[in-house]
Scaffold this active site. Structure first.
Site, PDB file in Angstrom:
ATOM      1  N   HIS A 196       0.825  -1.205   0.000  1.00 55.48           N
ATOM      2  CA  HIS A 196       0.000   0.000   0.000  1.00 55.48           C
ATOM      3  C   HIS A 196       0.864   1.261   0.000  1.00 55.48           C
ATOM      4  O   HIS A 196       1.922   1.312   0.638  1.00 55.48           O
ATOM      5  CB  HIS A 196      -0.901   0.041   1.233  1.00 55.48           C
ATOM      6  N   CYS A 252       0.154   2.553  -4.680  1.00 57.35           N
ATOM      7  CA  CYS A 252      -0.588   3.767  -5.005  1.00 57.35           C
ATOM      8  C   CYS A 252       0.222   5.013  -4.664  1.00 57.35           C
ATOM      9  O   CYS A 252       1.060   4.991  -3.763  1.00 57.35           O
ATOM     10  CB  CYS A 252      -1.903   3.804  -4.227  1.00 57.35           C
TER      11      CYS A 252
END
Length: 387
Positions: A196, A252
């Site tokens: 992440h 991301c």
């Protein structure tokens, strides 16, 4: 709507409040708040902290993944979370004595070293299912295509038996220090991350968009995220003349995760400045070496895991296309590498959703633009990609 929910679940991050994209959020963050007063709110749910306890309770099903924030005046400040996640296993069948091979000083010095970090967040609702496949894919590429010795590749996953190889914030930063320690001319260094990525407010005023990019270790909810500033000072500053570092980051908001001074504009085919806008001088450069980063997407975008590649389970889109392209075209240039990855993403989107209405309903489009950044400008059309 099941397809839409599945797609959101495996995005490698959650948009910041500045994003125009609406994401499905996680309900568990309400329980992580240190206090339920009107001063606290989930950072990724609301753009202000004025919600009452009752309003927050009502909205908990749409509560976003992220740290709580405290409102001080008109600004929001992130606070830490009291919980963490940390489990071990074994990714590649190594014995528990692996830490001997990964001491701070290798018995034999190699001019190729790599840190591969894959975070699955195993017991969290926001877990990722493709990171282990990503790590296997990257390690195989380094060993077979670029002749990296096994003993100089440090792998961090939640499946490792050695506690020093669990991808906690401490272990990741220690591994990055190991990567660049006593680097010498001729060294080729690689940092790979699959997990992440998030953004947070930039308090040092060294970001053009006002946001720091971050990576999320397995214990980020307790220990915090790793910021682009930390990564820059840890593995970019120490690079001596003749040392080359490549970072491949499948997360991301990872566009400028190394805070390098130059960003390649693929559409225009030119290098653009990414110099800090602050009035005070802030160091972002190397000590003479070269740092190059290939990121899964731009800072404002999200990256995806996908099953679109066949019967191999979940894979990070960037990682799969990157490794596939290198294997098929071993003497490819940086420019051609970017071009082929972009073309493959377009083909995937065309195959999956020809109908725009269905595309909107099921969110099946892969909307990420891989980004190349560097500490120095170079001719991407003539320079061969080598590790």
């Amino acid at each position: 709507m099941e397809a839409a929910s599945k797609y959101r679940r495996y995005r490698k991050g959650v948009s910041s409040p500045t994003s125009t994209t609406v994401h499905g959020c996680k309900a568990e963050c309400l329980d992580l708040l240190p206090s339920r007063t009107d001063q606290y709110c989930c950072f990724f749910c609301h753009n202000n902290a004025s919600y009452s306890t009752l309003e927050h309770e009502k909205s908990r099903e749409n509560c976003g993944l992220g740290c709580p924030v405290k409102k001080i005046g008109s600004k929001l400040f992130k606070l830490g979370h009291p919980n963490s996640s940390n489990k071990s296993g074994n990714l590649l069948g190594r014995p528990s004595s692996t830490s001997v091979a990964f001491s701070s000083v290798l018995p034999t010095r190699y001019d190729k070293r790599a840190v591969l970090c894959g975070v699955s967040y195993t017991k969290r609702k926001f877990r990722l299912k493709g990171t282990i496949n990503d790590i296997r894919n990257m390690k195989e590429l380094l060993v077979k295509n670029f002749k990296f010795p096994n003993e100089c590749i440090r792998v961090l996953t939640e499946q490792e038996h050695d506690a020093n190889l669990i991808p906690t914030k401490h272990n990741i930063l220690e591994s990055l220090r190991w990567l660049v320690k006593e680097c010498k001319p001729g060294d080729s260094l690689v940092f790979y991350f699959s997990g992440h990525g998030l953004q947070q407010p930039d308090f040092k005023e060294d970001e053009i968009d006002g946001l720091d990019e971050t990576l999320c270790p397995v214990d980020f909810m307790k220990e915090g995220m790793i910021t682009d500033n930390e990564i820059n000072s840890t593995i970019v500053w120490p690079l001596k003349k003749g040392v080359i570092l490549h970072a491949i980051v499948d997360a991301c908001h990872s566009g400028t995760i190394l805070d390098l001074l130059h960003v390649y504009n693929y559409g225009r085919g030119i290098w653009e400045d990414n110099k800090p806008p602050s009035k005070e001088p802030i160091r972002k450069h190397t000590s003479g070496g070269l740092a190059i980063c290939l990121s899964a997407c731009e800072d404002s975008q999200t990256a995806a895991d996908s099953t679109v590649f066949g019967g191999k389970g979940m894979n990070g889109v960037l990682t799969y296309l990157f490794t596939k392209t290198i294997r098929e075209c071993p003497e490819i240039t940086y420019g051609r590498l970017l071009e082929k990855i972009h073309d493959e993403m377009k083909k995937i989107n065309q195959r999956r959703c020809h109908n725009r209405i269905l595309q909107h309903i099921f969110h099946c489009k892969i909307a990420q633009d891989p980004l190349l950044s560097s500490s120095e400008k170079f001719d991407v059309s003539a320079t061969i990609f080598k590790l």
